[in-house]
Design an enzyme around this catalytic site. Structure first.
Site, PDB file in Angstrom:
ATOM      1  CG  ASP A 487      39.612  50.805  53.888  1.00  0.00           C
ATOM      2  OD1 ASP A 487      39.918  50.825  52.690  1.00  0.00           O
ATOM      3  OD2 ASP A 487      39.425  49.755  54.529  1.00  0.00           O
ATOM      4  CG  ASP A 846      39.275  47.297  57.650  1.00  0.00           C
ATOM      5  OD1 ASP A 846      40.308  47.877  57.271  1.00  0.00           O
ATOM      6  OD2 ASP A 846      38.754  46.356  57.023  1.00  0.00           O
ATOM      7  CG  ASP A 850      43.182  51.224  56.250  1.00  0.00           C
ATOM      8  OD1 ASP A 850      43.541  51.499  55.099  1.00  0.00           O
ATOM      9  OD2 ASP A 850      42.105  50.671  56.513  1.00  0.00           O
TER      10      ASP A 850
END
Length: 1192
Positions: A487, A846, A850
Site C-alpha cells: 500500500d 497499514d 488492506d
C-alpha cells in the site's frame, strides 16, 4: 432423472464467498451403524479413530446418500485444494416451544411475511425449522428454494423503503422471541477449552498415536531407558503445545468477551422502550443510540440521525468516520444495490466505537439490527482466526509423498525380516514384533517435529523484532516470496501530509498558486469556504480529530469548530449541524460563521465527499465537494473546468504531490424544500470547479533502503493504492520501486459505448527536465528495453481488462508495477491473480482497507496495532516496511532449516533402518543404551541446536528451494541414502572378513585385555533369540554415531540464507563434544563403558580402519554437498544445456514475452474485436525480466 437426484443430493454453501463449501445429504442407516459398532469393538477402537481422522469415511460407512431435503447428516467439503471434509448433524428447532411466551397467539399469525427467511424455513404443520451449524454460523433449510441459507442477518432483498416501513418502528416482543430462537443469541463466544479437552485432541493426533505405539513396542522388548526418554519427549512437546493453545484461546476470549455484556435500548413496535442485554438482539430490532464512547454489539443500518464512529477495529485507522441515515424513498431495488459501493456509509459495524451521536428532528438516533453474532463484521474476523483458510505449500505435499516412500521401505523390511526369521525357526509372535520394530526404524516419528522446529526458532526471533504471527506455518512460505505488494499512504509514505498550497480556477483558467507558507491569507471566496467546511473533522475531548488531510487543510484557514456539544449528553438532543467560526487569527470579516447542515462522508469507492452548508445569517445553501480531481471534474459544468486541467494535474502528481479537486454550487431558497428534500444526485450536479489543493506526502525514511534491498534480491515490487495514478507512479520512481532508467507505460482500458468497442491504449510516460510529465503520442516506434518497462494502470482499467480483455490481463499483470485508484476488493483480487500465475505473494499495508488483501496473500503483514490487524497472518509493532525484509530473511532461514532438519531426520531413520536390516541377518540388534545414545545424546542434541542458526543479514538475489522434488534436494537425499547404505554394508561385510572375527567368541578381538569382559560377553543368550552384542553391532554403532555428527555438520547450511555454521556457537560446541565423545569411545578401553554400551573390544587397527572410513565419509559428503549439489551455477548451466522448460506459470509467461517483438505495443489502441478468445498463447504468457533475470 439421475441428474436431478444428484442435484438434490449435493449443493454449494456460501457460493462465491471465501468460505464456499460443497454439501452432500445423507441419512443414517441402522444396519450399517450396527456393523460399524461391531467394527469398533473388534478393532479395539482403531476403526473409530480412523473415522475421527477421516469424517467422510464415517459418513460413507454409516449413512446412505439422499436428497438434502431428507438428510439428517450433512457432509461438507471445502472447495479449495485441500478438499477437507467435515461432518455435521442436522438439527431441528421447535417453534411450538414458544407457546407460553406467545400468550396464546398462534405462531403462524406472527411470521406471516413471506419475504422473511424464517417464514420460508418453517415446516408446517409441525412448525419446525431444520438447520445445521457450520463454523459458528447457522444455516436453515429454505423450503421454497430447497437449499440451506444463512440465518442471523437481515434479508438483502429489502429495499430502503422496506427497511424503514417494516422495521423502522421495531419488532413486537413475540417476533423478537421467534427470531431469537431461530437465529441464536447475539454473542461472539470463544470458549476457553478445558485442558482435558485440549489434551485429548492433541494425543489422538496421528503423530502422537504413532509415538505411543513406538513406546509400547519398545517397552515390550525391554528398552526401558529409551522408552522413558521417548515418553519424556512426548510429555514436553504436548505440554508446550497445550500451553500455546491455551494462551491463544485465552487471548481470543478476552478480545471478544466485552462484546457479549453490553446493555442496549430497544424500541418495540408499540412505541415502548426496553433495556436488555445485547445477547438478546435479533436482526430487525431497532436500537436507540445515545451517549458517547460506547461500542456496538451488532451490525446495524442507521435509519435516523448521524453517528460518528472510530472504525479502527475495522480499518486500522483511528480516524472519526461519519455515518448517515439510510434514505427511505426507493422501493424498486435492494438497499445495498441502491446505495452502490458506498452502502457502508449507512452501516454501523460491530466492535466499532461510537464517538458521538447526533439526533435529528424526527427523533433520537435509531438503527435497525442488520447482523448478529458471528455473522457480524467482528464475528467474521474472529472466525477467520478460528478457521483460517488453508494455504498450500509444495513442501507439505512432498513430505507426504516421502512418507509414502518410507512406508514402502517399511513394507520391504517387513517382508525381509519375516523371511529371515522364518527360515531360522523363530516363533510367529516374535517375527511380528521384530517386523514392527523395523517399521519404527524406517518411519522416524520425529520427522513432523523436524519440519516445525525451525519455524519456532524463527517465530521467537521475529517476536524480538516486534513481528507477531497468528499463522506460524506461513513463516516457511515467506522464504518463497518473489513478489511483494505495498500500500502507499501510511506504508511507503508518512501518514501525515504537508500543505503546499492551492491553485484557484477562475474564468476557465488556473491562477497562480497560493502558498500558505507565504504568510498572506486568502480572502473569503467559495474556494476558501470549501477549505473551511468540506471535511469530517470534529472536536473530541477538546481536541480536533479527523483525517490528516482534513486537519492540514482546516488548520491552514485559521478557523475553528464551535464545540457546542460539550454539555449535550442526552439522547434527545438534536443536532443543528457543525458550526464553523473564524478564529482569532482569521482574516475574514464578511462571514460570521458557517453551519454544516448535511454531510456525505468521503468514500474510497466513490473517491469524493460533499457537504451542504449555510452561512450564518443567509438563506441560500452552498454545496462543496472535495475528492479525486478526475472524479470532481465529472460533476462540474464543463465550461468551468480549465482546458489545461489534465496537464496541470499531471504536472503536480508526477512530482509526487497529493492533489485534491474542489468544487461548489449555490442553491437558492426557492430551489429546495429543506435539506431533507435534497437527494445526493441533485446536490452533486452542475457544480463549478474551484481549483486544486496541493499536499506533499513524504516517503518514510526507511522506504528507499528497503525497496532497494528487495530489488537487489530480485523480488518484484508492486504498488496497490487508492491514490492518483500519476502520484503513485512518481512515488514508485522516487522510492526506487521503478529504477531511474525504467520506463513507465500508462495502460488505459475503456468500456464500450454506443460508438466504440472496449479498448486498451498504451502510452509512454516521460519526464522533461522540469519534471513536467509528457505523454509520447507520436506515431513512431519507441524502442523500450524489455528489461526496463513498467505498466501503471487504474482500478477502472483493471476492471475493464477483467471483463473485456481476459487474454490480455496476464500479459499486463506480468509487467504491472503501479495499480492506482484500486478498491480494497480489487487489491485482494489482484493478489489472487498473481497467485494464479504461481507467484508467492506478500502484502504489506497499514491496515486501512488492506485486511482482505493481507489475508489473501501468502504472507500479509499489517503495520497497524488496531484490532483489525489481528486477522492478518503477521503484525508488526514497527510501523515501517523494514519488517518486510526481516520477515523474508527469517522465512528463508526457517525454510532452509526445515529442509536441513528434514533431510537429517529422514536420513537418521533410514540409517537406523539399514543397520537393523543388516543386524537382523546375524540375529542382532542394537541394545537399549545404544539406542539411547544415538537418539538422545547425539540426535536430540543436534535436533535442538542445529535449528537455531540465525538468518543471514542480507537477502540473496535468489530464493532457497521450495520443494523436495527439486533436483538438488532430491539428489542430496538419494545420494546420502545410497552412500550410507554402501558405507554401512561395507563395514558390516569387511568386519566379518577380519582374521580375529568370531561370531561366537566376543573376546577374540582383544584376547590379552578382555579376560573379565570375556565372561560377560559369553553369557549373552545369542543362540536363544536376538542378541545385542557382536562385532557387527559394535562396528555399525560406532560408525553410525560419528556419521550422525558428520551429516549434521554437512547438512547445516549457512550463507546465503543462514549465518555461517560457526556463528551458531551452541551447535558448534555440541558437535565438538559429540565428536570428542564418539572418538573417545572408539579408542577407549574402559571396561565399564563397554559393558554399559554393550560394545565389544576390537583391535586398534580396526579402530583406525573405522576412523579412515569416517574421514572418507566426511570428505566425500562435504565435496558432493558443497561443490556439486549446492553449486547453483552448475545447475543453471545444466538446465540451459538441456533446455528444460520452467514449471512455474510466470516463468513460462516470461519466456514467451522475451520472444515477442511487438510487446509492449506503445502508442497503439487495441479494440475488443481485435482480440480472440484467448487461445493464442502470445496473449496469455508474459513476464517482466527486470525482476526475474536470476530466477532460473
Amino acid at each position: 432423472m439421475l441428474g436431478e437426484k444428484k442435484k438434490d443430493h449435493c449443493a454449494l454453501l456460501n457460493e462465491g464467498e471465501e468460505n464456499e463449501m460443497e454439501i452432500y445429504g445423507y441419512r443414517m442407516n441402522v444396519l450399517w451403524i450396527g456393523l460399524c459398532i461391531a467394527g469398533y469393538i473388534l478393532s479395539g477402537g482403531i476403526l473409530l479413530l480412523l473415522f475421527y481422522w477421516k469424517p467422510e469415511w464415517s459418513v460413507w460407512a454409516n449413512c446412505s446418500p439422499c436428497s438434502l431435503k431428507k438428510a439428517n447428516v450433512i457432509l461438507l467439503r471445502e472447495t479449495d485444494g485441500a478438499k477437507k471434509y467435515t461432518r455435521k448433524k442436522v438439527r431441528w428447532i421447535q417453534l411450538s416451544s414458544l407457546a407460553k411466551s406467545l400468550k396464546g397467539k398462534p405462531v403462524e399469525s406472527i411470521i406471516t411475511d413471506e419475504s422473511f427467511l424464517i417464514h420460508k424455513a418453517t415446516t408446517k404443520p409441525g412448525l419446525k425449522v431444520k438447520y445445521i451449524r457450520v463454523q459458528k454460523i447457522r444455516y436453515v433449510w429454505d423450503n421454497t428454494s430447497n437449499q440451506f441459507k444463512k440465518i442471523g442477518t437481515l434479508e438483502d432483498e429489502h429495499s430502503c423503503s422496506d427497511i424503514h416501513s417494516k422495521f423502522g418502528s421495531g419488532l413486537t416482543k413475540e417476533e423478537g422471541d421467534i427470531r431469537r430462537l431461530v437465529c441464536g443469541s447475539n454473542t461472539i463466544e470463544v470458549e476457553i477449552a478445558p485442558l482435558w479437552k485440549l489434551f485429548f485432541k492433541e494425543v489422538i493426533n496421528l503423530f502422537y498415536i504413532y509415538q505411543f505405539f513406538t513406546v509400547g513396542l519398545w517397552l515390550s522388548q525391554g528398552y526401558l531407558g529409551y522408552s522413558i526418554a521417548i515418553i519424556f519427549l512426548c510429555t514436553v512437546t504436548i505440554t508446550l503445545s497445550l500451553y500455546e493453545l491455551r494462551q491463544q484461546s485465552v487471548k481470543l476470549h478476552k478480545l471478544v468477551e466485552a462484546h457479549n455484556n453490553v446493555k442496549v435500548t430497544v424500541c418495540r413496535r408499540n412505541g415502548e422502550y426496553s433495556e436488555l442485554e445485547s445477547r438478546h438482539l435479533v436482526p430487525g430490532d431497532v436500537i436507540i443510540l445515545k451517549g458517547e464512547k460506547f461500542f456496538l454489539s451488532c451490525d446495524a443500518i442507521l435509519i435516523n440521525g448521524v453517528c460518528i464512529l472510530n472504525e479502527g477495529m475495522l480499518t486500522g485507522e483511528c480516524i472519526p468516520v461519519t455515518k448517515t441515515s439510510l434514505p427511505s424513498l426507493d422501493k424498486t431495488m435492494p438497499w445495498k444495490k441502491f446505495s452502490g459501493e458506498d452502502y457502508k456509509r449507512h452501516v454501523l459495524f460491530c466492535g466499532t466505537e461510537v464517538i458521538r451521536t447526533e439526533a435529528s428532528a424526527q427523533g433520537p438516533v435509531r438503527a435497525v439490527v442488520l447482523r448478529t453474532g458471528f455473522n457480524t463484521t467482528k464475528g467474521d474476523m474472529v472466525r477467520s482466526i478460528l478457521y483460517p483458510k488453508p494455504v498450500h505449500f509444495k513442501l507439505h505435499r512432498d513430505v507426504k509423498r516421502f512418507f509414502m516412500f518410507l512406508a514402502f521401505l517399511a513394507l520391504i523390511g517387513i517382508v525381509y525380516s519375516t523371511a529371515i526369521f522364518a527360515m531360522r525357526g523363530m516363533p510367529a509372535g516374535r517375527i511380528i514384533i521384530e517386523a514392527l520394530v523395523l517399521v519404527t526404524s524406517a518411519i522416524c516419528p520425529i520427522i513432523p517435529a523436524a519440519l516445525t522446529v525451525g519455524i519456532l526458532y524463527a517465530q521467537s526471533r521475529l517476536k524480538k523484532e516486534s513481528i507477531y504471527s497468528i499463522s506460524p506455518h506461513r513463516i516457511n512460505m515467506c522464504g518463497q516470496i518473489n513478489l511483494f505488494c505495498f500500500d502507499k499512504t501510511g506504508t511507503l509514505t508518512e501518514d501525515g501530509l504537508d500543505l503546499l498550497g492551492i491553485i484557484p480556477s477562475e474564468g476557465n483558467c488556473f491562477q497562480k498558486m497560493h502558498t500558505f507558507s507565504s504568510g498572506s491569507s486568502l480572502p473569503w471566496s467559495p474556494l476558501f469556504g470549501a477549505l473551511v467546511s468540506c471535511h469530517s473533522l470534529l472536536i473530541l475531548d477538546g481536541e480536533l480529530q479527523g483525517d490528516p488531510l482534513d486537519l492540514k487543510m482546516f488548520e491552514a484557514t485559521n478557523w475553528e469548530i464551535e464545540d457546542h456539544k460539550t454539555d449535550m449528553k442526552n439522547a434527545g438532543d438534536s443536532s443543528e449541524g457543525m458550526v464553523l467560526i473564524p478564529g482569532p487569527n482569521a482574516n475574514v470579516d464578511s462571514v460570521k460563521g458557517i453551519t454544516v447542515l448535511n454531510q456525505y462522508p468521503f468514500s474510497s469507492s466513490l473517491q469524493r465527499m460533499a457537504v451542504i452548508t449555510q452561512a450564518i445569517g443567509e438563506e441560500k445553501l452552498v454545496v462543496y465537494m472535495k475528492g479525486a480531481p478526475e472524479m470532481v471534474a465529472r460533476f462540474c459544468k464543463p465550461e468551468t473546468v480549465p482546458g489545461d486541467f489534465s496537464s496541470q494535474l499531471e504536472l503536480y502528481t508526477f512530482q509526487g504531490f497529493r492533489v485534491i479537486g474542489l468544487a461548489y454550487k449555490a442553491i437558492e431558497p426557492g430551489q429546495h424544500n429543506g435539506v431533507e428534500s435534497l437527494t445526493r444526485e441533485n446536490v452533486e450536479s452542475e457544480l463549478q470547479f474551484l481549483g486544486f489543493l496541493i499536499l506533499e506526502n513524504r516517503l518514510k525514511p526507511e522506504t528507499v533502503g528497503i525497496l532497494t534491498e528487495l530489488n537487489a534480491a530480485n523480488i518484484r515490487i508492486v504498488m496497490l493504492t487508492g491514490d492518483n495514478i500519476q502520484t503513485a507512479a512518481t512515488v514508485a520512481k522516487t522510492s526506487g520501486m521503478i529504477p531511474e532508467n525504467g520506463k513507465v507505460v500508462l495502460v488505459e482500458a475503456h468500456e464500450p459505448n454506443d460508438h466504440t468497442q472496449a479498448s486498451i491504449t498504451w502510452r509512454l510516460m516521460e519526464y522533461s527536465e522540469k519534471t513536467d510529465l509528457q505523454f509520447n503520442d507520436a506515431c513512431i516506434d519507441v524502442e523500450v528495453d524489455k528489461v526496463k518497462y513498467h505498466f501503471a494502470l487504474s482500478g477502472k482499467s483493471y476492471e475493464v481488462l477483467q471483463n473485456y480483455f481476459p487474454s490480455y490481463l496476464p500479459k499486463i499483470l506480468m509487467n504491472g508495477t503501479v495499480f492506482a485508484r484500486v478498491s480494497p476488493l480489487q487489491k485482494a483480487t489482484l493478489i489472487e491473480d498473481y497467485r494464479s500465475l504461481d507467484y508467492y505473494v506478500g502484502m504489506c499495508g497499514d491496515g486501512a482497507n488492506d485486511c482482505a488483501a493481507l489475508k489473501t496473500a501468502h504472507a500479509g503483514i499489517s503495520l497497524s496495532e488496531q484490532e483489525a490487524s489481528v486477522a492478518a497472518p503477521f503484525n508488526s509493532g514497527i510501523t515501517n516496511i523494514s519488517c518486510v525484509t526481516d520477515l523474508l530473511k527469517e522465512g528463508r532461514a526457517a525454510l532452509v532449516t526445515s529442509f536441513c532438519m528434514f533431510k537429517y531426520m529422514s536420513l537418521f531413520g533410514i540409517i537406523e533402518y539399514n543397520n537393523t536390516l543388516l543386524l537382523y541377518w546375524q540375529r542382532n540388534i542394537f541394545g537399549n543404551n545404544q539406542f539411547l545414545v544415538h537418539d538422545f545424546a547425539v540426535m536430540f542434541v543436534i535436533f535442538l541446536t542445529m535449528s537455531s542458526t540465525h538468518a543471514y543479514p542480507k537477502l540473496a538475489p535468489y530464493r532457497p528451494p521450495g520443494q523436495l522434488i527439486s533436483p538438488p534436494m532430491l539428489l542430496s537425499v538419494i545420494f546420502n541414502i545410497c552412500f550410507s547404505v554402501a558405507m554401512e554394508t561395507y563395514a558390516f561385510v569387511v568386519v566379518q572378513q577380519q582374521p580375529w572375527y568370531s561370531a561366537t567368541d566376543m573376546s577374540s578381538g582383544c584376547p590379552g585385555r578382555n579376560s573379565s569382559m570375556s565372561s560377560n560377553y559369553s553369557s549373552q543368550p545369542f543362540g536363544q533369540g536376538i542378541a545385542h552384542i557382536s562385532y557387527e553391532s559394535t562396528t555399525l554403532w560406532l560408525i553410525t554415531a560419528n556419521h550422525f555428527v558428520i551429516i549434521a555438520f554437512v547438512f547445516s547450511k549457512g550463507k546465503p540464507f543462514r549465518q555461517p555454521v560457526y556463528k551458531n556457537y551452541i551447535f558448534v560446541c555440541a558437535l565438538l563434544v559429540e565428536v570428542a565423545f564418539t572418538l573417545f569411545i572408539i579408542f577407549a578401553d574402559i571396561e565399564g563403558l563397554y559393558i554399559a554400551l554393550e560394545l565389544v573390544c576390537t583391535p586398534t587397527l580396526w579402530r583406525v580402519h573405522m576412523l579412515i572410513i569416517l574421514v572418507v565419509c566426511f570428505v566425500i559428503l562435504t565435496f558432493v554437498e558443497d561443490i556439486i549439489l549446492d553449486n547453483r551455477a552448475l545447475w543453471i548451466a545444466l538446465k540451459n544445456c538441456f533446455r528444460l522448460s520452467p514449471s512455474s506459470q510466470y516463468k513460462k509467461l516470461r519466456n514467451v514475452l522475451d520472444k515477442d517483438p511487438d510487446w509492449p505495443p506503445l502508442n497503439r489502441t487495441i479494440y475488443a474485436d481485435q482480440v480472440g478468445d484467448g487461445a493464442d498463447s502470445k496473449l496469455q504468457v508474459f513476464s517482466n525480466p527486470a525482476f526475474e533475470k536470476n530466477e532460473k
